[in-house]
Design a protein around this motif. Structure first.
Motif: not given
Length: 330
Positions: A189-205
């Motif tokens: 996953l290559v995204s413009g979401s900020p690195v600080q949102f990494g835990p949020r993105v992982s939890a969403f997936l």
């Protein structure tokens, strides 16, 4: 005051009010090969806290980075120590142990600093994997409404992994990608979401049933990453992984242009490009030799016909869209 200015003002207020219970380590899920793996993350000087999604998101964005932290990274018996950089970021490449290559599959890596530790999944990709899927996040798999500034702020700051809406059918589409033999692709996953949102993105997936083992490659927010931040990340992945690639994004921003550039730079490597219609799709020249789709079933049906998705899986996930066996797929 415009939207970016309002966000900046909020961050300045919260930067001085960020609650701290010690540092935090962010170690991002990654892809590796049997011959080596590159791990990356960030060290925050403060652990963000908050009683609401807004306060948690803002405090995470405003958290101070820890420059010069001593980070011990380990994976399957191999370890190394690195020092975090200006933005608290760190990266290290670990070779396999002397006893042999890293085993294919999902394994856990660890990162530690004084006072904090973290773990993340590392997917060791087989050299025989059918292809690599490179996916966007915002408006491709999660509804972010990037082209509508006020709604973007709502989705980015007032929602979290539990409340942000998923694009219908995309988890099913991704879950069906692979060969009829059962061989599955790797996912980045290559995204413009900020690195600080990494835990949020992982939890969403995870919450929405996307395949396990996504590597996360997010944006380090700053003046140098306002544009052109995806190409270096995708190039690095394609240089490290020799597999064919499938690119998935949306029409709202620059994914079609970025993916066309990657296809030109890596001739013969890109098997297909799928673009979700998220607006700004009136100019058909943006999508030359790409699959523009509104419904995930359209992408899944095309992938099945192209030998990129398993028929039995697609027929189960999207029963209304799969023609009978023997029927030609356009």
């Amino acid at each position: 005051m415009n939207v970016p200015a309002r966000i900046a003002a909020l961050l300045l207020v919260l930067a001085s009010a960020t609650a701290s219970a010690g540092p935090e380590v962010l170690l991002f899920p990654a892809l590796g090969r049997p011959g080596g793996v590159t791990l990356h993350g960030r060290v925050l000087a403060d652990t963000p806290h908050g009683s609401t999604a807004l306060s948690r998101n803002l405090r995470r964005l405003a958290s101070r980075n820890w420059k010069g932290a001593r980070v011990e990274v380990s994976f399957l018996g191999v370890s190394a120590t690195v020092t975090s950089g200006e933005d608290g970021d760190f990266q290290v490449t670990l070779p396999p142990p002397h006893v042999g290559p890293f085993p294919v599959g999902g394994h856990e890596a660890q990162a530690r600093v004084p006072g904090a530790s973290a773990s993340a999944r590392v997917e060791i990709v087989s050299d025989t994997a059918p292809f690599l899927v490179v996916s966007d996040f915002d408006d491709t798999v999660a509804i972010s409404e990037v082209t509508k500034p006020d709604k973007l702020v709502t989705n980015a700051l007032l929602r979290d992994a539990d409340t942000q809406k998923v694009v219908p059918g995309m988890a099913g589409f991704y879950g069906c990608l692979g060969a009829d033999s059962g061989a599955v692709p790797a996912f980045a996953l290559v995204s413009g979401s900020p690195v600080q949102f990494g835990p949020r993105v992982s939890a969403f997936l995870s919450r929405h049933g996307f395949p396990a083992g996504f590597g996360l490659y997010l944006r380090d927010l700053g003046p140098d990453t306002l544009s052109g931040y995806k190409q270096p990340l995708i190039r690095s992945l394609l240089q490290r992984f020799p597999h064919p690639v499938v690119l998935v994004g949306d029409s709202g921003e620059k994914d079609p242009e970025v993916y066309a550039q990657i296809r030109e730079e890596f001739p013969g490597r890109v098997r297909a490009i799928y673009i979700r219609d998220a607006g700004k799709s009136g100019d058909a020249t943006r999508f030359q030799d790409m699959v523009l789709f509104k419904d995930a079933s359209t992408a899944a049906e095309h992938a099945m016909g192209a030998g990129l998705a398993r028929r039995t899986c697609v027929s189960t996930a999207f029963p209304a869209s799969v023609p009978a066996a023997g029927t030609a797929v356009p």
